[in-house]
Scaffold this active site. Sequence first.
Site, PDB file in Angstrom:
ATOM      1  CG  ASP A 169     -15.655  53.162  23.074  1.00  0.00           C
ATOM      2  OD1 ASP A 169     -14.709  53.788  23.568  1.00  0.00           O
ATOM      3  OD2 ASP A 169     -16.432  52.450  23.756  1.00  0.00           O
ATOM      4  CE  LYS A 172     -10.346  55.277  24.091  1.00  0.00           C
ATOM      5  NZ  LYS A 172     -11.669  54.806  23.692  1.00  0.00           N
ATOM      6  CG  ASP A 197     -16.836  56.587  25.548  1.00  0.00           C
ATOM      7  OD1 ASP A 197     -17.043  57.598  26.252  1.00  0.00           O
ATOM      8  OD2 ASP A 197     -16.751  55.439  26.022  1.00  0.00           O
ATOM      9  CG  ASN A 198     -13.314  56.665  26.606  1.00  0.00           C
ATOM     10  OD1 ASN A 198     -13.392  55.623  25.961  1.00  0.00           O
ATOM     11  ND2 ASN A 198     -13.748  56.753  27.843  1.00  0.00           N
ATOM     12  CD  GLU A 227     -15.293  53.882  30.466  1.00  0.00           C
ATOM     13  OE1 GLU A 227     -15.665  55.047  30.271  1.00  0.00           O
ATOM     14  OE2 GLU A 227     -14.441  53.302  29.750  1.00  0.00           O
TER      15      GLU A 227
HETATM   16  C1  LIG Z   1     -12.997  50.862  24.862  1.00  0.00           C
HETATM   17  S1  LIG Z   1     -13.112  49.246  24.200  1.00  0.00           S
HETATM   18  C2  LIG Z   1     -14.717  49.270  23.416  1.00  0.00           C
HETATM   19  C3  LIG Z   1     -15.851  49.345  24.398  1.00  0.00           C
HETATM   20  C4  LIG Z   1     -17.214  49.142  23.786  1.00  0.00           C
HETATM   21  N1  LIG Z   1     -17.448  50.087  22.697  1.00  0.00           N
HETATM   22  C5  LIG Z   1     -18.289  49.332  24.809  1.00  0.00           C
HETATM   23  O1  LIG Z   1     -18.608  50.482  25.131  1.00  0.00           O
HETATM   24  O2  LIG Z   1     -18.815  48.339  25.309  1.00  0.00           O
HETATM   25  C6  LIG Z   1     -11.994  49.333  22.831  1.00  0.00           C
HETATM   26  C7  LIG Z   1     -11.958  48.095  21.955  1.00  0.00           C
HETATM   27  O3  LIG Z   1     -11.418  48.516  20.685  1.00  0.00           O
HETATM   28  C8  LIG Z   1     -10.688  47.452  20.144  1.00  0.00           C
HETATM   29  N2  LIG Z   1      -9.789  48.021  19.115  1.00  0.00           N
HETATM   30  C9  LIG Z   1      -8.612  48.662  19.308  1.00  0.00           C
HETATM   31  N3  LIG Z   1      -8.096  49.085  18.142  1.00  0.00           N
HETATM   32  C10 LIG Z   1      -8.968  48.707  17.177  1.00  0.00           C
HETATM   33  C11 LIG Z   1      -9.010  48.860  15.763  1.00  0.00           C
HETATM   34  N4  LIG Z   1      -8.012  49.485  15.114  1.00  0.00           N
HETATM   35  N5  LIG Z   1     -10.059  48.377  15.092  1.00  0.00           N
HETATM   36  C12 LIG Z   1     -11.070  47.728  15.746  1.00  0.00           C
HETATM   37  N6  LIG Z   1     -11.086  47.552  17.086  1.00  0.00           N
HETATM   38  C13 LIG Z   1     -10.067  48.032  17.803  1.00  0.00           C
HETATM   39  C14 LIG Z   1      -9.969  46.858  21.350  1.00  0.00           C
HETATM   40  O4  LIG Z   1      -9.554  45.534  21.094  1.00  0.00           O
HETATM   41  C15 LIG Z   1     -11.041  46.974  22.427  1.00  0.00           C
HETATM   42  O5  LIG Z   1     -11.765  45.771  22.532  1.00  0.00           O
END
Ligand SMILES: C[S@@+](CC[C@H](N)C(=O)[O-])C[C@H]1O[C@@H](n2cnc3c(N)ncnc32)[C@H](O)[C@@H]1O
Length: 256
Positions: A169, A172, A197-198, A227
């Site tokens: 998640d 994308k 997700d998504n 969501e």
């Molecule tokens: C959609 S949110 C996650 C929501 C969470 N899983 C929830 O449902 O409560 C996406 C998160 O992924 C993190 N993110 C983006 N790229 C990433 C990466 N390459 N490795 C780890 N985290 C990453 C972003 O900083 C962000 O906080």
Amino acid sequence: MALPFKINRDHLPATLRFFGAEGLHFLRDRLLGRDSRAARALAYVKETVPQGDPEGLLRALDHFGREHSFLMNVGDRKGALLARTLRESDAHLCLEIGAFCGYSAVLMGRILAERDGRLISLEASRENHRISQEMVAWAGLADTVDLRHGSAEALIPDLEGPFDLVFIDHWKDLYLPDLERIEKHDLLRDGSIVVADNVGFFDAEEYLTHVRTCGHYDSTNYPLSVEYRDDIPDAVEISVYRDGTRERPIPQPSSS
Ligand SMILES: C[S@@+](CC[C@H](N)C(=O)[O-])C[C@H]1O[C@@H](n2cnc3c(N)ncnc32)[C@H](O)[C@@H]1O
């Protein structure tokens, strides 16, 4: 600036409405110098939920995401599917990529705590990592959820699996490369469950083609809504890993 996702053009009008409204909220927050949404969500939880109440904490975040500011949590509906999948499995060691403010970490952590399991959650943003750590600690799950700061790309090679369930998640366009990284580092076992997700709201075609046709997964799509936004279609893909016993399906020629 390149965006870390492609939108699914099937639901373009609703998607554009969503991004239009969210873009304005983002600009307003910036102009007013407000804290990030994740920080405001944490402050709201601390004001309204007693420590050690993960269910109450999730309800508070759902309320905040619906009534105050949109939060990119998995949310209550898709979260119920994730929770059911985890509950019905015998998963003990789980991995999450993307923690944001800690919603899904608390959601999975509360189930894993009941069975002495463990969740490792990877978060690339320093601020989101700190906030999700505070959220998990507020829920009383700090012993169950191990939040690590860094990108999945950097952290996956040092993980020790196999993981019984992986929740993907994060950004994308990284779903497929990071799943392939997980496969390459032997972090899945026969029967491991991969939840993404998504995959309806964003264009996840390459990821979906991989899990549906590479021959290593039994994959099912669950259409739900984004969501906290009942008017925008989304989906969750749940794929069960099969350990290399089947051949890659032979592509069939199209009839046209
Ligand atoms: C959609 S949110 C996650 C929501 C969470 N899983 C929830 O449902 O409560 C996406 C998160 O992924 C993190 N993110 C983006 N790229 C990433 C990466 N390459 N490795 C780890 N985290 C990453 C972003 O900083 C962000 O906080």
